[in-house]
Design a protein around this motif. Structure first.
Motif, short mmCIF file in Angstrom:
data_model
loop_
_atom_site.label_atom_id
_atom_site.label_comp_id
_atom_site.label_asym_id
_atom_site.label_seq_id
_atom_site.Cartn_x
_atom_site.Cartn_y
_atom_site.Cartn_z
N LYS A 131 -40.47 20.53 59.94
CA LYS A 131 -40.95 20.54 58.55
C LYS A 131 -42.02 21.60 58.31
O LYS A 131 -42.51 21.74 57.19
N LEU A 132 -42.40 22.32 59.36
CA LEU A 132 -43.42 23.37 59.21
C LEU A 132 -42.77 24.61 58.61
O LEU A 132 -42.01 25.32 59.27
N ILE A 137 -47.43 29.15 54.44
CA ILE A 137 -48.80 29.30 54.96
C ILE A 137 -49.67 30.19 54.08
O ILE A 137 -50.82 29.85 53.80
N PRO A 138 -49.16 31.36 53.60
CA PRO A 138 -50.01 32.18 52.72
C PRO A 138 -50.42 31.45 51.44
O PRO A 138 -51.53 31.65 50.93
N ASP A 139 -49.52 30.58 50.92
CA ASP A 139 -49.82 29.87 49.68
C ASP A 139 -50.84 28.75 49.88
O ASP A 139 -51.59 28.41 48.96
N ILE A 143 -56.28 26.07 51.38
CA ILE A 143 -56.32 24.61 51.55
C ILE A 143 -56.43 24.26 53.03
O ILE A 143 -57.22 23.38 53.41
N GLY A 144 -55.65 24.96 53.85
CA GLY A 144 -55.68 24.71 55.29
C GLY A 144 -57.04 25.00 55.90
O GLY A 144 -57.56 24.21 56.70
N VAL A 208 -49.75 22.19 55.90
CA VAL A 208 -51.21 22.19 56.07
C VAL A 208 -51.60 21.40 57.31
O VAL A 208 -52.39 21.87 58.15
N ILE A 209 -51.05 20.20 57.45
CA ILE A 209 -51.43 19.33 58.57
C ILE A 209 -50.98 19.90 59.90
O ILE A 209 -51.75 19.95 60.88
N LEU A 210 -49.72 20.36 59.98
CA LEU A 210 -49.20 20.87 61.25
C LEU A 210 -49.90 22.16 61.67
O LEU A 210 -50.17 22.37 62.85
#
Length: 249
Positions: A131-132, A137-139, A143-144, A208-210
Motif C-alpha cells: 500500500k506504500l 511521497i512528494p504530495d 505531513i510526513g 505517511v505511516i509506512l
C-alpha cells in the motif's frame, strides 16, 4: 499500555472524523457512547476468548492441538469483530493480556504461537508494504516530516514528564524517550483500517505511516542502544572492550 491507549484514541478520532465528513451528523454524547460501547464490547469478547484459551490449554500436552485451538479462537474472535465492526486489534490484544495474567501455561501458549509468528508477520508487512505509494511521497512530504517530528518530540517530552512524576532517576528521564522512537506493528494496522473507514484518497495515510516507519526503524534501534547504554541497562562498547581485556590478562 501505549498500544492500548493508541487504539482507544484511534476509535474516537475516526468517529469524530466520520462525523465531520457527514454534514447531517455531529459528534455528540450519542456517538461518544457508541464508540465507548464498541471498545467495551471488544475488550469483553477478548477477555472471554482469553479465558477459554486459558481453560483449554492445560487440558492437553499436544502443542499441535493447542495451536489449532488458538488459531480457531483467534479466527472466531476476529470474525466476530469484523461482523460487528469492532476493533480486531484491541480484541486480540485483550486476549493476550488475559492469557498472560490468568493462565499458568502462558509461556507454553506463546511459545506455540511463536512457531507461526514469522510467516504471519512477513505476510502482514508484505501486504502493508504493497500500500506504500511512492508517487504520493512528494504530495504528503510535509505531513510526513511533521508527523515524524511531532511523534519524536512527543515521545521524548512525554517520557521525561512521566519519569519525573514517577520519581525516576535523571538518567532515565533523559533517555527513556529515545527508546520509544521505534515504530511498527499497531501503527501499520491502524493506518490500513483508517483508509478503510474514512473517505480519503487511497494510500495517503499508509504512505505517511509506512514512510515514517522506515525512518523510525532505521534510526530507532540506534537510539535504543544509545538509551540502554546511557542508563546502564547494557554494557557499552567501551565497557565490553575493557572487560575482554581484563579477561585476557
Amino acid at each position: 499500555m501505549d498500544n492500548l491507549l493508541c487504539i482507544i484514541l484511534f476509535g474516537f478520532a475516526t468517529s469524530i472524523i466520520q462525523s465531520l465528513e457527514n454534514i447531517e451528523t455531529s459528534f455528540g454524547i450519542v456517538q461518544f457512547m457508541l464508540v465507548f460501547g464498541e471498545l467495551f464490547l471488544a475488550i469483553s469478547i477478548g477477555i472471554v476468548a482469553g479465558v477459554i484459551i486459558s481453560f483449554l490449554a492445560p487440558r492437553t500436552n499436544n502443542n499441535a492441538k493447542i495451536l489449532v485451538a488458538l488459531i480457531g479462537i483467534i479466527a472466531l474472535s476476529t470474525g466476530i469483530a469484523e461482523t460487528f465492526q469492532l476493533s480486531p486489534i484491541l480484541l486480540n490484544m485483550t486476549t493476550g493480556v488475559t492469557i498472560t495474567n490468568l493462565s499458568t501455561m502462558r509461556n507454553k501458549i506463546f511459545k506455540v504461537l511463536e512457531g507461526i509468528e514469522l510467516p504471519v508477520l512477513v505476510a502482514f508487512l508484505t501486504l502493508a508494504g504493497a500500500k506504500l505509494n511512492i508517487s504520493l511521497i512528494p504530495d504528503v512530504g510535509l505531513i510526513g516530516v511533521g508527523y515524524i517530528f511531532a511523534r519524536s518530540i512527543g515521545k521524548i517530552i512525554g517520557a521525561r514528564v512521566g519519569c519525573r512524576l514517577a520519581g525516576f532517576e535523571k538518567c532515565y528521564r533523559e533517555n527513556l524517550g529515545f527508546s520509544l522512537i521505534p515504530q511498527a506493528g499497531v501503527a501499520i494496522g491502524l493506518s490500513v483500517i483508517a483508509e478503510q473507514k474514512l473517505d480519503m484518497d487511497v494510500g495517503v495515510v499508509t504512505t505517511v505511516i509506512l514512510a515514517a516507519v522506515i525512518v523510525f526503524e532505521v534510526i530507532g534501534p540506534l537510539l535504543v542502544k544509545f538509551a540502554l547504554q546511557n542508563t546502564g541497562e547494557v554494557e557499552g562498547e567501551t565497557q565490553e572492550s575493557e572487560n575482554s581485556e581484563k579477561m585476557e590478562d
